[in-house]
Write a protein that holds these residues in place. Structure first.
Motif, PDB file in Angstrom:
ATOM      1  N   HIS A 222       0.715  -0.551  -0.053  1.00  0.00           N
ATOM      2  CA  HIS A 222       0.105   0.703  -0.151  1.00  0.00           C
ATOM      3  C   HIS A 222       0.446   1.399  -0.202  1.00  0.00           C
ATOM      4  O   HIS A 222       0.649   2.129   1.132  1.00  0.00           O
ATOM      5  N   ALA A 223       2.114   0.715  -0.466  1.00  0.00           N
ATOM      6  CA  ALA A 223       2.973   1.905  -0.178  1.00  0.00           C
ATOM      7  C   ALA A 223       2.996   3.416   1.146  1.00  0.00           C
ATOM      8  O   ALA A 223       3.294   4.256   1.510  1.00  0.00           O
ATOM      9  N   GLY A 224       2.596   1.922   1.933  1.00  0.00           N
ATOM     10  CA  GLY A 224       3.066   2.537   3.579  1.00  0.00           C
ATOM     11  C   GLY A 224       1.592   2.981   4.324  1.00  0.00           C
ATOM     12  O   GLY A 224       1.510   3.749   5.123  1.00  0.00           O
ATOM     13  N   THR A 225       0.477   3.063   3.240  1.00  0.00           N
ATOM     14  CA  THR A 225      -0.850   3.445   3.871  1.00  0.00           C
ATOM     15  C   THR A 225      -1.688   3.004   3.939  1.00  0.00           C
ATOM     16  O   THR A 225      -1.730   1.494   4.340  1.00  0.00           O
ATOM     17  N   SER A 226      -2.648   3.499   4.557  1.00  0.00           N
ATOM     18  CA  SER A 226      -3.952   2.286   4.705  1.00  0.00           C
ATOM     19  C   SER A 226      -5.283   3.237   4.998  1.00  0.00           C
ATOM     20  O   SER A 226      -5.065   4.828   4.987  1.00  0.00           O
ATOM     21  N   MET A 227      -6.527   2.243   5.480  1.00  0.00           N
ATOM     22  CA  MET A 227      -7.016   3.258   4.954  1.00  0.00           C
ATOM     23  C   MET A 227      -7.723   3.846   6.360  1.00  0.00           C
ATOM     24  O   MET A 227      -8.436   5.029   6.841  1.00  0.00           O
ATOM     25  N   GLU A 228      -6.816   3.597   7.509  1.00  0.00           N
ATOM     26  CA  GLU A 228      -7.056   3.338   8.844  1.00  0.00           C
ATOM     27  C   GLU A 228      -6.477   5.583   9.378  1.00  0.00           C
ATOM     28  O   GLU A 228      -7.084   5.987   9.031  1.00  0.00           O
ATOM     29  N   ILE A 229      -5.325   5.057   8.564  1.00  0.00           N
ATOM     30  CA  ILE A 229      -4.821   7.127   8.726  1.00  0.00           C
ATOM     31  C   ILE A 229      -5.249   7.263   7.219  1.00  0.00           C
ATOM     32  O   ILE A 229      -5.507   8.817   7.757  1.00  0.00           O
ATOM     33  N   HIS A 230      -6.459   7.402   6.218  1.00  0.00           N
ATOM     34  CA  HIS A 230      -6.638   7.710   5.575  1.00  0.00           C
ATOM     35  C   HIS A 230      -8.299   8.871   6.268  1.00  0.00           C
ATOM     36  O   HIS A 230      -8.914   9.685   5.889  1.00  0.00           O
ATOM     37  N   ARG A 231      -8.538   7.114   7.291  1.00  0.00           N
ATOM     38  CA  ARG A 231      -9.748   7.464   8.084  1.00  0.00           C
ATOM     39  C   ARG A 231      -9.735   9.740   8.906  1.00  0.00           C
ATOM     40  O   ARG A 231     -10.702  10.215   9.275  1.00  0.00           O
ATOM     41  N   GLN A 233      -6.360  11.777   7.921  1.00  0.00           N
ATOM     42  CA  GLN A 233      -5.871  12.142   6.855  1.00  0.00           C
ATOM     43  C   GLN A 233      -6.375  12.255   5.807  1.00  0.00           C
ATOM     44  O   GLN A 233      -5.904  10.617   4.938  1.00  0.00           O
ATOM     45  N   GLU A 234      -6.910  12.897   5.397  1.00  0.00           N
ATOM     46  CA  GLU A 234      -7.706  12.535   4.109  1.00  0.00           C
ATOM     47  C   GLU A 234      -6.341  11.868   2.867  1.00  0.00           C
ATOM     48  O   GLU A 234      -6.409  10.937   2.328  1.00  0.00           O
ATOM     49  N   LYS A 235      -5.588  12.755   3.079  1.00  0.00           N
ATOM     50  CA  LYS A 235      -4.797  12.815   2.468  1.00  0.00           C
ATOM     51  C   LYS A 235      -2.891  12.992   2.536  1.00  0.00           C
ATOM     52  O   LYS A 235      -3.074  14.178   3.530  1.00  0.00           O
ATOM     53  N   LEU A 236      -1.958  11.907   2.275  1.00  0.00           N
ATOM     54  CA  LEU A 236      -0.265  12.755   2.500  1.00  0.00           C
ATOM     55  C   LEU A 236       0.009  13.340   1.640  1.00  0.00           C
ATOM     56  O   LEU A 236       0.517  12.227   0.927  1.00  0.00           O
ATOM     57  N   GLU A 237       0.146  14.918   2.305  1.00  0.00           N
ATOM     58  CA  GLU A 237       0.750  15.092   0.844  1.00  0.00           C
ATOM     59  C   GLU A 237       2.100  14.933   0.594  1.00  0.00           C
ATOM     60  O   GLU A 237       2.523  15.253  -0.936  1.00  0.00           O
ATOM     61  N   PHE A 238       2.543  14.312   1.743  1.00  0.00           N
ATOM     62  CA  PHE A 238       4.240  14.222   1.692  1.00  0.00           C
ATOM     63  C   PHE A 238       3.931  12.479   1.212  1.00  0.00           C
ATOM     64  O   PHE A 238       5.624  12.641   0.861  1.00  0.00           O
ATOM     65  N   LEU A 239       3.411  12.600   0.431  1.00  0.00           N
ATOM     66  CA  LEU A 239       3.649  10.672  -0.553  1.00  0.00           C
ATOM     67  C   LEU A 239       4.156  10.789  -1.161  1.00  0.00           C
ATOM     68  O   LEU A 239       4.806   9.309  -1.262  1.00  0.00           O
ATOM     69  N   ARG A 240       3.876  11.314  -1.986  1.00  0.00           N
ATOM     70  CA  ARG A 240       4.630  10.838  -3.438  1.00  0.00           C
ATOM     71  C   ARG A 240       5.957  11.561  -3.487  1.00  0.00           C
ATOM     72  O   ARG A 240       6.821  10.772  -4.400  1.00  0.00           O
ATOM     73  N   ASP A 256       3.140  -1.685  -3.570  1.00  0.00           N
ATOM     74  CA  ASP A 256       2.159  -1.880  -4.112  1.00  0.00           C
ATOM     75  C   ASP A 256       1.321  -1.532  -3.746  1.00  0.00           C
ATOM     76  O   ASP A 256       0.988  -1.377  -3.476  1.00  0.00           O
ATOM     77  N   LEU A 257       0.780  -0.849  -5.094  1.00  0.00           N
ATOM     78  CA  LEU A 257      -0.519  -0.430  -5.426  1.00  0.00           C
ATOM     79  C   LEU A 257      -1.743  -1.246  -4.982  1.00  0.00           C
ATOM     80  O   LEU A 257      -3.094  -0.772  -5.763  1.00  0.00           O
ATOM     81  N   SER A 258      -1.997  -1.564  -3.796  1.00  0.00           N
ATOM     82  CA  SER A 258      -3.273  -1.766  -4.057  1.00  0.00           C
ATOM     83  C   SER A 258      -4.184  -0.889  -3.022  1.00  0.00           C
ATOM     84  O   SER A 258      -4.164   0.513  -3.715  1.00  0.00           O
ATOM     85  N   TRP A 259      -5.216  -1.565  -2.622  1.00  0.00           N
ATOM     86  CA  TRP A 259      -7.235  -0.323  -2.947  1.00  0.00           C
ATOM     87  C   TRP A 259      -6.129   1.241  -2.371  1.00  0.00           C
ATOM     88  O   TRP A 259      -6.904   2.388  -2.132  1.00  0.00           O
ATOM     89  N   THR A 260      -5.987   1.112  -0.873  1.00  0.00           N
ATOM     90  CA  THR A 260      -5.612   2.002  -0.523  1.00  0.00           C
ATOM     91  C   THR A 260      -5.204   3.592  -0.847  1.00  0.00           C
ATOM     92  O   THR A 260      -4.621   4.489  -0.729  1.00  0.00           O
ATOM     93  N   VAL A 261      -3.850   3.279  -1.991  1.00  0.00           N
ATOM     94  CA  VAL A 261      -3.255   4.240  -3.003  1.00  0.00           C
ATOM     95  C   VAL A 261      -4.424   4.441  -4.383  1.00  0.00           C
ATOM     96  O   VAL A 261      -3.832   5.124  -4.652  1.00  0.00           O
ATOM     97  N   LEU A 262      -5.539   3.703  -4.618  1.00  0.00           N
ATOM     98  CA  LEU A 262      -6.129   4.229  -5.491  1.00  0.00           C
ATOM     99  C   LEU A 262      -6.531   5.280  -5.484  1.00  0.00           C
ATOM    100  O   LEU A 262      -5.833   6.685  -5.934  1.00  0.00           O
ATOM    101  N   ARG A 263      -7.290   5.813  -3.951  1.00  0.00           N
ATOM    102  CA  ARG A 263      -7.758   7.029  -3.742  1.00  0.00           C
ATOM    103  C   ARG A 263      -7.452   6.994  -2.254  1.00  0.00           C
ATOM    104  O   ARG A 263      -7.407   6.080  -2.000  1.00  0.00           O
ATOM    105  N   PRO A 264      -7.059   8.783  -1.995  1.00  0.00           N
ATOM    106  CA  PRO A 264      -7.374   9.801  -3.195  1.00  0.00           C
ATOM    107  C   PRO A 264      -5.859  10.482  -3.810  1.00  0.00           C
ATOM    108  O   PRO A 264      -5.867  11.293  -3.881  1.00  0.00           O
ATOM    109  N   TYR A 265      -4.711   9.537  -4.688  1.00  0.00           N
ATOM    110  CA  TYR A 265      -3.647   9.431  -4.457  1.00  0.00           C
ATOM    111  C   TYR A 265      -3.787   9.438  -6.408  1.00  0.00           C
ATOM    112  O   TYR A 265      -3.366  10.071  -7.284  1.00  0.00           O
TER     113      TYR A 265
END
Length: 341
Positions: A222-231, A233-240, A256-265
């Motif tokens: 998930h490139a270090g992201t998760s749905m719980e993080i997004h709940r 913090q809507e978007k991690l501006e530093f990720l990309r 791994d571009l799994s589902w938590t990366v698709l949106r909002p990135y």
């Protein structure tokens, strides 16, 4: 015919040609499938293959779940997920036994489409590498990777009994050396930050692993992201920009571009591809792969994979094919990928 009319006609023809252009016919490899859920149960291989065939998924990475959720004595109803109540979870090594048995029972044509990864070990236990070695020796040639390794993992980290694993702890350093010895990629779940910190709080942990183990191919779930993080913090501006730097600095990093990366990135609120992410994937065309991250049930596998089509369509066709299928197969040890081309 005037020049203006000719230009209008040409524009209309080009627009019509673009509209009528056939959709790309992708073949997929799903780089993130859990055969079992948090109760070590599964819909089974027939359901998995039905979902794969319906979605055009030719190959899958297949792992169990390294923990089992406890049904606490005081809970009147069995939870459906690890976050269903406050009961804990415990490390569960038999998950690999279940996956191995299911894969070995398949006929040869189906078995070639399965790429099992070992995951049933405690990443905070320095005995983990010895256990993995025993499993590799028990079924020579079966296992094609290690993971998903759970380290920083939202509330699951707090619910799991024992020490908190980190991507750079001593136990996992021993596992990484073993992975290099056996030429096995490692799928690693390591959140880049916590639910509330708006900075890459835990980045040093995974960066140390990347830096100190250059011969290990790391797939960052998930490139270090998760749905719980997004709940929170809507978007991690530093990720990309962080990923851009890491991909430049560490050729052993895969995403791994799994589902938590698709949106909002990758896609915006209207489903349009973000050109900055398109450019990043084009810059590193061999370093990204898709995953559904389904857990024990497979009805949503096709939808989760096909949700990436607008992003794939924004990429040059050769790059899109790599991301959709080829990059995952290329990261496997030679015995797992040589006959899949």
């Amino acid at each position: 015919m005037t020049v203006t009319r000719m230009l209008c006609l040409l524009t209309c023809c080009l627009a019509l040609a673009a509209f009528e252009a056939p959709a790309r016919d992708y073949r997929f490899a799903d780089a993130h499938v859990h055969y079992l859920d948090f109760f070590q149960e599964s819909e089974g291989m027939d359901a998995l293959f039905a979902a794969m065939d319906a979605a055009g998924v030719e190959h899958v990475m297949l792992s169990g779940i390294p923990v089992a959720k406890k049904w606490h004595e005081d809970e009147p109803k069995r939870p459906r997920y690890y976050a269903g109540d406050d009961a804990g979870a415990y490390w569960y090594s038999a998950t690999d036994v279940f996956v191995a048995a299911a894969v070995k029972a398949l006929p040869a044509d189906r078995r070639r489409r399965m790429h099992p990864f070992l995951t049933g070990f405690n990443p905070a236990d320095k005995n983990a590498d010895a256990h993995i070695r025993r499993m590799l020796e028990l079924d020579p040639g079966l296992w094609q990777g290690i993971g998903e390794v759970f380290t920083r993992h939202d509330d699951l980290t707090a619910l799991t009994y024992g020490d908190v694993p980190r991507a750079n702890n001593e136990a996992l350093r021993r596992v990484y050396h073993l992975a290099a010895e056996y030429d096995l990629p490692v799928l690693l779940h390591a959140n880049i930050t916590s639910k509330r910190e708006r900075n890459p709080l835990y980045l040093p942990e995974i960066e140390e692993a990347l830096r100190n183990h250059p011969h290990v191919r790391f797939i960052w779930a998930h490139a270090g992201t998760s749905m719980e993080i997004h709940r929170h913090q809507e978007k991690l501006e530093f990720l990309r920009p962080t990923l851009a730097r890491l991909l430049e600095d560490y050729p052993n990093l895969y995403i791994d571009l799994s589902w938590t990366v698709l949106r909002p990135y990758l896609l915006d609120a209207k489903g349009r591809p973000d050109p900055r992410w398109v450019e990043l994937v084009e810059r590193y065309p061999e370093r990204f792969m898709l995953g559904s991250d389904v857990v024990g049930s497979f009805g949503s596998l096709g939808e989760l994979i096909h949700d990436f089509r607008p992003f794939l369509d924004a990429l040059p066709a050769p790059v899109a094919r790599r991301v959709a299928r080829d990059n995952f197969l290329a990261i496997l040890p030679a015995r797992g990928s040589a006959d899949q081309r």
